[in-house]
Design a protein around this motif. Structure first.
Motif, PDB file in Angstrom:
ATOM      1  N   MET A 160      32.987  19.017  -3.242  1.00  0.00           N
ATOM      2  CA  MET A 160      34.027  19.832  -2.616  1.00  0.00           C
ATOM      3  C   MET A 160      33.700  20.122  -1.154  1.00  0.00           C
ATOM      4  O   MET A 160      34.554  19.977  -0.280  1.00  0.00           O
ATOM      5  N   GLU A 161      32.478  20.560  -0.907  1.00  0.00           N
ATOM      6  CA  GLU A 161      32.090  20.901   0.463  1.00  0.00           C
ATOM      7  C   GLU A 161      32.140  19.671   1.369  1.00  0.00           C
ATOM      8  O   GLU A 161      32.413  19.788   2.566  1.00  0.00           O
ATOM      9  N   ASP A 162      31.876  18.507   0.796  1.00  0.00           N
ATOM     10  CA  ASP A 162      31.944  17.269   1.574  1.00  0.00           C
ATOM     11  C   ASP A 162      33.341  17.063   2.142  1.00  0.00           C
ATOM     12  O   ASP A 162      33.512  16.730   3.312  1.00  0.00           O
ATOM     13  N   VAL A 163      34.360  17.290   1.319  1.00  0.00           N
ATOM     14  CA  VAL A 163      35.748  17.152   1.767  1.00  0.00           C
ATOM     15  C   VAL A 163      36.102  18.236   2.768  1.00  0.00           C
ATOM     16  O   VAL A 163      36.720  17.966   3.819  1.00  0.00           O
ATOM     17  N   LEU A 164      35.712  19.473   2.482  1.00  0.00           N
ATOM     18  CA  LEU A 164      36.033  20.586   3.375  1.00  0.00           C
ATOM     19  C   LEU A 164      35.403  20.419   4.748  1.00  0.00           C
ATOM     20  O   LEU A 164      36.007  20.763   5.770  1.00  0.00           O
ATOM     21  N   GLU A 165      34.193  19.881   4.796  1.00  0.00           N
ATOM     22  CA  GLU A 165      33.551  19.632   6.084  1.00  0.00           C
ATOM     23  C   GLU A 165      34.291  18.548   6.858  1.00  0.00           C
ATOM     24  O   GLU A 165      34.415  18.620   8.088  1.00  0.00           O
ATOM     25  N   ALA A 166      34.788  17.541   6.167  1.00  0.00           N
ATOM     26  CA  ALA A 166      35.565  16.486   6.828  1.00  0.00           C
ATOM     27  C   ALA A 166      36.836  17.065   7.447  1.00  0.00           C
ATOM     28  O   ALA A 166      37.267  16.642   8.529  1.00  0.00           O
ATOM     29  N   TYR A 167      37.423  18.060   6.783  1.00  0.00           N
ATOM     30  CA  TYR A 167      38.649  18.680   7.298  1.00  0.00           C
ATOM     31  C   TYR A 167      38.399  19.518   8.549  1.00  0.00           C
ATOM     32  O   TYR A 167      39.339  19.806   9.296  1.00  0.00           O
ATOM     33  N   GLN A 168      37.152  19.914   8.773  1.00  0.00           N
ATOM     34  CA  GLN A 168      36.838  20.744   9.932  1.00  0.00           C
ATOM     35  C   GLN A 168      36.603  19.932  11.200  1.00  0.00           C
ATOM     36  O   GLN A 168      36.493  20.494  12.294  1.00  0.00           O
ATOM     37  N   ARG A 169      36.556  18.625  11.088  1.00  0.00           N
ATOM     38  CA  ARG A 169      36.318  17.804  12.270  1.00  0.00           C
ATOM     39  C   ARG A 169      37.539  17.806  13.188  1.00  0.00           C
ATOM     40  O   ARG A 169      38.678  17.839  12.720  1.00  0.00           O
ATOM     41  N   PRO A 170      37.337  17.753  14.494  1.00  0.00           N
ATOM     42  CA  PRO A 170      38.474  17.716  15.420  1.00  0.00           C
ATOM     43  C   PRO A 170      39.150  16.347  15.389  1.00  0.00           C
ATOM     44  O   PRO A 170      38.593  15.363  14.888  1.00  0.00           O
ATOM     45  N   LEU A 171      40.355  16.298  15.911  1.00  0.00           N
ATOM     46  CA  LEU A 171      41.095  15.043  15.994  1.00  0.00           C
ATOM     47  C   LEU A 171      40.307  14.033  16.811  1.00  0.00           C
ATOM     48  O   LEU A 171      39.858  14.320  17.917  1.00  0.00           O
ATOM     49  N   ASP A 172      40.128  12.841  16.255  1.00  0.00           N
ATOM     50  CA  ASP A 172      39.343  11.792  16.899  1.00  0.00           C
ATOM     51  C   ASP A 172      40.046  10.459  16.656  1.00  0.00           C
ATOM     52  O   ASP A 172      40.119   9.994  15.516  1.00  0.00           O
ATOM     53  N   ALA A 173      40.557   9.854  17.716  1.00  0.00           N
ATOM     54  CA  ALA A 173      41.287   8.596  17.579  1.00  0.00           C
ATOM     55  C   ALA A 173      40.407   7.475  17.047  1.00  0.00           C
ATOM     56  O   ALA A 173      40.904   6.540  16.404  1.00  0.00           O
ATOM     57  N   ASP A 174      39.103   7.556  17.305  1.00  0.00           N
ATOM     58  CA  ASP A 174      38.189   6.526  16.814  1.00  0.00           C
ATOM     59  C   ASP A 174      37.845   6.707  15.337  1.00  0.00           C
ATOM     60  O   ASP A 174      37.454   5.756  14.665  1.00  0.00           O
ATOM     61  N   ARG A 175      37.989   7.947  14.854  1.00  0.00           N
ATOM     62  CA  ARG A 175      37.697   8.238  13.454  1.00  0.00           C
ATOM     63  C   ARG A 175      38.805   9.123  12.879  1.00  0.00           C
ATOM     64  O   ARG A 175      38.593  10.316  12.615  1.00  0.00           O
ATOM     65  N   PRO A 176      39.993   8.569  12.691  1.00  0.00           N
ATOM     66  CA  PRO A 176      41.117   9.368  12.200  1.00  0.00           C
ATOM     67  C   PRO A 176      40.904   9.840  10.763  1.00  0.00           C
ATOM     68  O   PRO A 176      40.313   9.126   9.948  1.00  0.00           O
ATOM     69  N   LEU A 177      41.374  11.046  10.484  1.00  0.00           N
ATOM     70  CA  LEU A 177      41.325  11.597   9.137  1.00  0.00           C
ATOM     71  C   LEU A 177      42.596  11.203   8.399  1.00  0.00           C
ATOM     72  O   LEU A 177      43.709  11.460   8.870  1.00  0.00           O
ATOM     73  N   VAL A 178      42.432  10.577   7.239  1.00  0.00           N
ATOM     74  CA  VAL A 178      43.566  10.124   6.444  1.00  0.00           C
ATOM     75  C   VAL A 178      43.355  10.545   4.999  1.00  0.00           C
ATOM     76  O   VAL A 178      42.258  10.383   4.453  1.00  0.00           O
TER      77      VAL A 178
END
Length: 206
Positions: free
Chosen positions: A1-19
């Motif tokens: 769970m924390e792994d996903v939540l930490e991914a959601y806290q990352r800022p917008l990054d065009a090189d590493r988009p969150l999908v």
């Protein structure tokens, strides 16, 4: 769970988009009696009897930080269907990304093995190397923001009868364009700190 939540806290990054990726099945139905259209003071009236026309699978690819979603309607949701969606994600939607931060649930088709089943090993490896996968925990699919988008899609434009996948895809396409033009995002506020307080019963007792 924390792994996903930490991914959601990352800022917008065009090189590493969150999908976020999720999918759902829906029945294709046809009316057996013509519906009565809306009249002043009266809602649309639809007969409870219907005819089954098969099923369709709706794949939701949601980029919450960008306010974008891409929906694909397919006949089934097999390993090959999943692999085709991943290839489109990598080659068409984010061809210039270094890595795609992909959040999805632990469905048996959601794995690198599906890529190898659908494509040649070199192609499967190429696609796999572009993914940074974060799985939601068992019984924790609510952590996947794509599930929120699927719920909105279901409520807003999938309540009518659709006789074919083409008809369903057309209606969904209009919905997708409208929300993308508005850049409708998801204001996710549940953090790791919140989880350690509100879901403390899920953590082991030391």
């Amino acid at each position: 769970m924390e792994d996903v939540l930490e991914a959601y806290q990352r800022p917008l990054d065009a090189d590493r988009p969150l999908v976020c990726l999720d999918e759902a099945s829906t029945q294709l139905l046809a009316e057996t009696r013509k519906a009565i259209a809306v009249e002043p003071g009266k809602p649309k009236r639809v007969d409870a009897e219907y005819r089954r026309c098969g099923t369709a699978s709706v794949f939701m690819v949601n980029a919450p930080l960008e306010g974008k979603r891409h929906v694909r309607v397919r006949q089934r949701r097999t390993r090959k269907d999943f692999a085709e969606i991943i290839r489109e994600l990598c080659d068409d939607l984010y061809p210039h990304a270094e890595r795609i931060v992909l959040v999805m649930d632990n469905l048996n088709t959601h794995g690198i093995a599906s890529l190898y089943e659908a494509f040649e090993p070199s192609e499967a490896r190429r696609l796999a190397e572009k993914l940074e996968i974060h799985y939601t925990p068992k019984h924790g699919s609510w952590l996947n923001m794509a599930e929120i988008e699927l719920s909105i899609l279901s409520r807003q434009c999938m309540k009518d009868y659709f006789e074919s996948r083409e008809e369903l895809a057309t209606v969904i396409g209009h919905w997708e364009r409208s929300r993308n033009e508005k850049k409708t995002g998801i204001d996710w506020r549940f953090t790791t700190a919140d989880a350690r307080i509100k879901l403390r019963k899920l953590y082991p007792t030391m």
